[in-house]
Design an enzyme around this catalytic site. Structure first.
Site, PDB file in Angstrom:
ATOM      1  N   ASP A  50      -0.358   5.256   0.626  1.00  0.00           N
ATOM      2  CA  ASP A  50      -0.613   6.060   1.308  1.00  0.00           C
ATOM      3  C   ASP A  50      -0.701   5.535   2.973  1.00  0.00           C
ATOM      4  OD1 ASP A  50      -1.310   8.404  -0.316  1.00  0.00           O
ATOM      5  OD2 ASP A  50      -2.787   7.208  -0.929  1.00  0.00           O
TER       6      ASP A  50
ATOM      7  N   ASP B 126       0.900  -1.112   0.084  1.00  0.00           N
ATOM      8  CA  ASP B 126       0.021  -0.087   0.032  1.00  0.00           C
ATOM      9  C   ASP B 126       1.142   1.296  -0.082  1.00  0.00           C
ATOM     10  OD1 ASP B 126      -2.474   1.691   0.517  1.00  0.00           O
ATOM     11  OD2 ASP B 126      -1.344   1.948   2.547  1.00  0.00           O
TER      12      ASP B 126
ATOM     13  N   ASP C 266      -1.316  -0.251   5.945  1.00  0.00           N
ATOM     14  CA  ASP C 266      -1.516   0.527   7.517  1.00  0.00           C
ATOM     15  C   ASP C 266      -3.105   0.715   7.658  1.00  0.00           C
ATOM     16  OD1 ASP C 266      -2.044   2.447   5.339  1.00  0.00           O
ATOM     17  OD2 ASP C 266      -2.444   3.741   7.057  1.00  0.00           O
TER      18      ASP C 266
END
Length: 331
Positions: free
Chosen positions: A17, A15, A213
């Protein structure tokens, strides 16, 4: 030397961001960790729910931050959304685009015709994040959706992590159209499968690892796709949310940052350990021991999830346990 977590996988799905960067700033440790992944010759895919930029711009941004990245290593939700539409619509069908020029370009790339107004009689609506989205864009899409057009969203992330903090994401705009139309879109990005399936297929991988995250997108996407997952605590999701997570978004590993890729997999795996004693008694999750706070978190998750999960009542049994729960911000 012990096998690392990376040694167990032939592809790492990163991922972006909150995992690799926050806006224009790299997450601490990301540069060294990803360079080492490339040095070890594991395949990499940068998998982003953000549909606002084409793959070559995303790769350029990553290279500008010092990361090794090629366009074909970037998988975006815009690509996945356009792919979904191309499978569902005849070539040349009109698609009303709510989003960036990059999203419109992906629609055109798969042989469909991007439009911006309801008067152009769209057959479908595709919606992705753009800082330029205005009320009139939503109004045009609202009319099309109410008129029966198919609707695909690149993602439904409610927020977007930036260097300034969390800002409204595509999901916030999708929610506005859901409220106005009473309908819900098909979704291309995480936690749905299309984006991750596309990324894994592009690398011809047999043992991928999803790293992110966010429990509700990155980890849930991995769980839904059957891919092992690593949660890094560098972005949106917290230790408190992890402990309370339901089965649809429970990672296999949790770590402070991407450095865990180059450590033995057992060190980040969610499991009990001898340094921390965790029990469930009288509807309370009791903790005692000493050592690494993240080891305590992994042990807490292992025991609590095995007991059924939910929102626990924590009971530290000694001063060390109390300090660790404060560091983890678990109450």
């Amino acid at each position: 030397m012990s096998r690392t977590l990376l040694d167990e996988h032939d592809l790492v799905l990163f991922d972006l961001d909150g995992t690799v960067y926050r806006g224009s700033e790299l997450v601490p440790g990301a540069l060294e960790a990803i360079r080492q992944v490339k040095h070890d010759r594991a395949a990499v895919r940068y998998v982003t729910n953000n549909a606002s930029k084409p793959d070559h711009e995303v790769a350029g941004h990553l290279r500008g931050l010092g990361l090794p990245a090629a366009s074909d290593e970037v998988s975006t939700s815009a690509q996945a959304a356009a792919g979904m539409l191309s499978e569902a619509l005849p070539g040349g069908s009109r698609v009303l685009v709510v989003g960036s020029p990059a999203l419109a370009a992906e629609v055109e790339h798969v042989g469909l015709r991007p439009v911006r107004e309801y008067a152009q009689q769209p057959d479908a609506v595709v919606q992705g994040h753009s800082t330029e989205t205005a009320w009139w864009n939503l109004a045009e899409a609202c009319l099309a959706i109410r008129g029966g057009a198919a609707w695909v969203a690149s993602n439904t992330d409610r927020t977007l992590p930036t260097e300034r903090g969390e800002l409204p994401g595509n999901g916030a705009m999708v929610a506005a159209l859901q409220a106005a139309t009473g309908r819900s879109p098909a979704v291309a990005g995480k936690p749905e499968r299309p984006l991750l399936d596309r990324a894994v297929a592009s690398a011809a991988a047999s043992a991928p690892l999803m790293v992110g995250d966010r429990l509700d997108t990155d980890i849930a996407g991995g769980v839904r796709t059957g891919i092992p997952t690593l949660l890094v605590l560098t972005g949106v999701s917290t230790a408190q949310e992890l402990l309370s997570a339901d089965t649809s978004m429970r990672p296999d590993h949790v770590a402070a940052d991407l450095g865990a890729l180059h450590l033995p997999g057992a060190e980040s795996r969610i499991q009990e350990n001898s340094a921390w004693q965790v029990t469930v008694e009288d509807d309370r999750l009791r903790l005692s021991g000493s050592g690494d706070p993240l080891a305590a978190l992994r042990a807490l998750c292992a025991v609590w999830w095995a007991a059924g999960g939910g929102s626990p009542v924590l009971q530290p049994e000694d001063a060390d346990a109390e300090q660790v729960l404060e560091k983890l911000n678990i109450r």
